[in-house]
Design a protein around this motif. Sequence first.
Motif, mmCIF file in Angstrom:
data_model
loop_
_atom_site.group_PDB
_atom_site.id
_atom_site.type_symbol
_atom_site.label_atom_id
_atom_site.label_comp_id
_atom_site.label_asym_id
_atom_site.label_seq_id
_atom_site.Cartn_x
_atom_site.Cartn_y
_atom_site.Cartn_z
ATOM 1 N N ASP A 1 0.792 -1.225 -0.169
ATOM 2 C CA ASP A 1 0.076 -0.139 0.037
ATOM 3 C C ASP A 1 0.865 1.282 0.012
ATOM 4 O O ASP A 1 0.397 2.387 0.005
ATOM 5 C CB ASP A 1 -1.095 -0.116 1.337
ATOM 6 C CG ASP A 1 -2.060 -0.887 0.833
ATOM 7 O OD1 ASP A 1 -2.398 -1.396 -0.194
ATOM 8 O OD2 ASP A 1 -3.056 -0.955 1.854
ATOM 9 N N GLU A 2 2.107 1.233 0.092
ATOM 10 C CA GLU A 2 2.956 2.411 0.078
ATOM 11 C C GLU A 2 2.837 3.070 -1.335
ATOM 12 O O GLU A 2 3.448 3.949 -1.620
ATOM 13 C CB GLU A 2 4.553 1.801 0.528
ATOM 14 C CG GLU A 2 4.519 1.731 1.976
ATOM 15 C CD GLU A 2 5.820 1.099 2.364
ATOM 16 O OE1 GLU A 2 6.899 1.321 1.500
ATOM 17 O OE2 GLU A 2 6.034 0.701 3.528
ATOM 18 N N GLU A 3 2.760 1.930 -2.488
ATOM 19 C CA GLU A 3 2.638 2.577 -3.916
ATOM 20 C C GLU A 3 1.329 3.469 -3.893
ATOM 21 O O GLU A 3 0.077 3.203 -3.469
ATOM 22 C CB GLU A 3 2.530 1.313 -4.625
ATOM 23 C CG GLU A 3 3.832 0.925 -4.842
ATOM 24 C CD GLU A 3 4.858 1.414 -5.504
ATOM 25 O OE1 GLU A 3 4.530 2.351 -6.551
ATOM 26 O OE2 GLU A 3 6.082 1.482 -5.388
ATOM 27 N N PRO A 4 1.404 4.579 -4.367
ATOM 28 C CA PRO A 4 0.237 5.445 -4.519
ATOM 29 C C PRO A 4 -1.084 5.030 -4.993
ATOM 30 O O PRO A 4 -2.003 5.039 -4.459
ATOM 31 C CB PRO A 4 0.692 6.672 -5.190
ATOM 32 C CG PRO A 4 2.234 6.754 -5.207
ATOM 33 C CD PRO A 4 2.415 5.264 -5.243
ATOM 34 N N ASP A 5 -0.840 4.010 -5.926
ATOM 35 C CA ASP A 5 -2.112 3.411 -6.731
ATOM 36 C C ASP A 5 -2.535 2.374 -6.118
ATOM 37 O O ASP A 5 -3.344 1.844 -6.300
ATOM 38 C CB ASP A 5 -1.784 3.322 -8.199
ATOM 39 C CG ASP A 5 -0.619 2.516 -8.583
ATOM 40 O OD1 ASP A 5 0.426 2.715 -7.925
ATOM 41 O OD2 ASP A 5 -0.865 1.903 -9.544
ATOM 42 N N PRO B 1 -7.827 4.868 -22.465
ATOM 43 C CA PRO B 1 -6.358 5.074 -22.267
ATOM 44 C C PRO B 1 -6.230 5.926 -20.874
ATOM 45 O O PRO B 1 -7.113 6.521 -20.600
ATOM 46 C CB PRO B 1 -5.983 5.889 -23.455
ATOM 47 C CG PRO B 1 -7.129 5.952 -24.352
ATOM 48 C CD PRO B 1 -8.159 5.649 -23.751
ATOM 49 N N LEU B 2 -5.505 5.380 -19.996
ATOM 50 C CA LEU B 2 -5.236 5.909 -18.645
ATOM 51 C C LEU B 2 -3.604 6.443 -18.393
ATOM 52 O O LEU B 2 -3.409 6.913 -17.276
ATOM 53 C CB LEU B 2 -5.514 4.689 -17.637
ATOM 54 C CG LEU B 2 -6.906 4.297 -17.866
ATOM 55 C CD1 LEU B 2 -7.045 2.919 -16.759
ATOM 56 C CD2 LEU B 2 -7.966 5.100 -17.357
ATOM 57 N N SER B 3 -2.851 6.127 -19.295
ATOM 58 C CA SER B 3 -1.620 6.817 -19.205
ATOM 59 C C SER B 3 -1.348 8.194 -18.818
ATOM 60 O O SER B 3 -0.544 8.547 -18.124
ATOM 61 C CB SER B 3 -0.621 6.337 -20.356
ATOM 62 O OG SER B 3 -0.497 5.099 -20.815
ATOM 63 N N GLY B 4 -2.033 8.921 -19.363
ATOM 64 C CA GLY B 4 -2.093 10.612 -19.019
ATOM 65 C C GLY B 4 -2.837 10.817 -17.908
ATOM 66 O O GLY B 4 -2.717 11.918 -17.647
ATOM 67 N N GLU B 5 -3.686 9.974 -17.379
ATOM 68 C CA GLU B 5 -4.266 10.277 -16.006
ATOM 69 C C GLU B 5 -3.289 10.231 -14.962
ATOM 70 O O GLU B 5 -3.504 9.289 -14.170
ATOM 71 C CB GLU B 5 -5.261 9.313 -15.759
ATOM 72 C CG GLU B 5 -6.351 9.510 -16.953
ATOM 73 C CD GLU B 5 -7.036 10.834 -17.227
ATOM 74 O OE1 GLU B 5 -7.326 11.642 -16.076
ATOM 75 O OE2 GLU B 5 -7.581 11.273 -18.139
ATOM 76 N N ALA B 6 -2.471 11.207 -14.498
ATOM 77 C CA ALA B 6 -1.425 11.031 -13.615
ATOM 78 C C ALA B 6 -1.871 10.988 -12.102
ATOM 79 O O ALA B 6 -1.332 10.334 -11.407
ATOM 80 C CB ALA B 6 -0.461 12.338 -13.578
ATOM 81 N N ARG B 7 -3.151 11.543 -11.785
ATOM 82 C CA ARG B 7 -3.611 11.220 -10.552
ATOM 83 C C ARG B 7 -3.922 9.797 -10.172
ATOM 84 O O ARG B 7 -4.034 9.436 -8.997
ATOM 85 C CB ARG B 7 -5.138 12.177 -10.484
ATOM 86 C CG ARG B 7 -4.796 13.496 -10.816
ATOM 87 C CD ARG B 7 -6.308 14.264 -10.396
ATOM 88 N NE ARG B 7 -7.447 13.699 -11.265
ATOM 89 C CZ ARG B 7 -8.542 13.714 -10.932
ATOM 90 N NH1 ARG B 7 -8.975 14.029 -9.718
ATOM 91 N NH2 ARG B 7 -9.637 13.084 -11.762
ATOM 92 N N LEU B 8 -4.352 9.032 -11.208
ATOM 93 C CA LEU B 8 -4.575 7.615 -11.000
ATOM 94 C C LEU B 8 -3.308 6.893 -10.428
ATOM 95 O O LEU B 8 -3.425 5.971 -9.620
ATOM 96 C CB LEU B 8 -4.909 6.708 -12.099
ATOM 97 C CG LEU B 8 -6.475 7.277 -12.580
ATOM 98 C CD1 LEU B 8 -6.580 6.368 -14.091
ATOM 99 C CD2 LEU B 8 -7.190 6.595 -11.771
ATOM 100 N N TRP B 9 -2.124 7.385 -10.583
ATOM 101 C CA TRP B 9 -0.857 6.732 -10.396
ATOM 102 C C TRP B 9 0.034 7.405 -9.446
ATOM 103 O O TRP B 9 1.193 6.776 -9.111
ATOM 104 C CB TRP B 9 -0.031 6.531 -11.834
ATOM 105 C CG TRP B 9 -0.963 5.915 -12.746
ATOM 106 C CD1 TRP B 9 -1.131 6.689 -13.890
ATOM 107 C CD2 TRP B 9 -1.735 4.762 -12.990
ATOM 108 N NE1 TRP B 9 -2.186 5.907 -14.574
ATOM 109 C CE2 TRP B 9 -2.411 4.719 -14.116
ATOM 110 C CE3 TRP B 9 -1.669 3.586 -12.104
ATOM 111 C CZ2 TRP B 9 -3.248 3.734 -14.577
ATOM 112 C CZ3 TRP B 9 -2.507 2.558 -12.482
ATOM 113 C CH2 TRP B 9 -3.127 2.728 -13.608
ATOM 114 N N GLY B 10 -0.403 8.627 -8.904
ATOM 115 C CA GLY B 10 0.389 9.181 -7.899
ATOM 116 C C GLY B 10 1.428 10.213 -8.538
ATOM 117 O O GLY B 10 2.318 10.702 -8.151
#
Length: 218
Positions: free
Chosen positions: A20-24, A195-204
């Motif tokens: 859970d330390e990974e943002p996503d 596409p989700l690569s450009g959604e930076a909020r999803l990945w931290g």
Amino acid sequence: MDDTEASISAYWDAASASFDEEPDHGLRADETRAAWEGCLRSWMPAGPADVLDLGCGTGSLSLLLARAGHRVTGVDLAPRMVERARAKLEVAGFAGRFLVGDATLPPTGDRRFDVLLSRHLVWTLPDPVAALREWVTRLRPGGRLVLVEGRWREAGGSSAPYVAGAEALPWNGGIGAEDLAAAVRPLVAGLRIEPLSGEARLWGGPVSDERYALIADV
């Protein structure tokens, strides 16, 4: 369970403490959690649904689904991941059913679901095409398959496989959207790629590899 599956289970068991330390993974930041809530809202049916979360990990997406009013069953090969998922929902005051088992043949008996969700899972499977065929049989008529997948930045590099034998997995390193769509299309009535690569909020933060959601109706 063969040697590779046992190694995979042991790997994710060991990873569970820091997963859970990974943002996503942990979705601890408000912005990241809200981004995933928005995605799940757009992918799920309008009313409360029975959702099978395969490769549920520590249950972060399961918790978001339960908060939205859905009935969640989570399955993971790693017992410690399942323990953490159960605890996460219990502490938050939500119900969920969590099972240790192989995602290729989820241990849910004859039960059928409205939605089957998996995130970053298919690349770990020894026979992902067989798993996809099995998964659509676990859905009710009109059900939905939601696969959040990608091709990871390490793919094609010189780094060692994450467990011994992983290099022999058919989709080791991930699978591109077009290839996954080709595997899923014969099994469903229709699908779309988001596409989700450009959604930076999803990945931290920004990512440079391919990430996407495949949403298919059966």
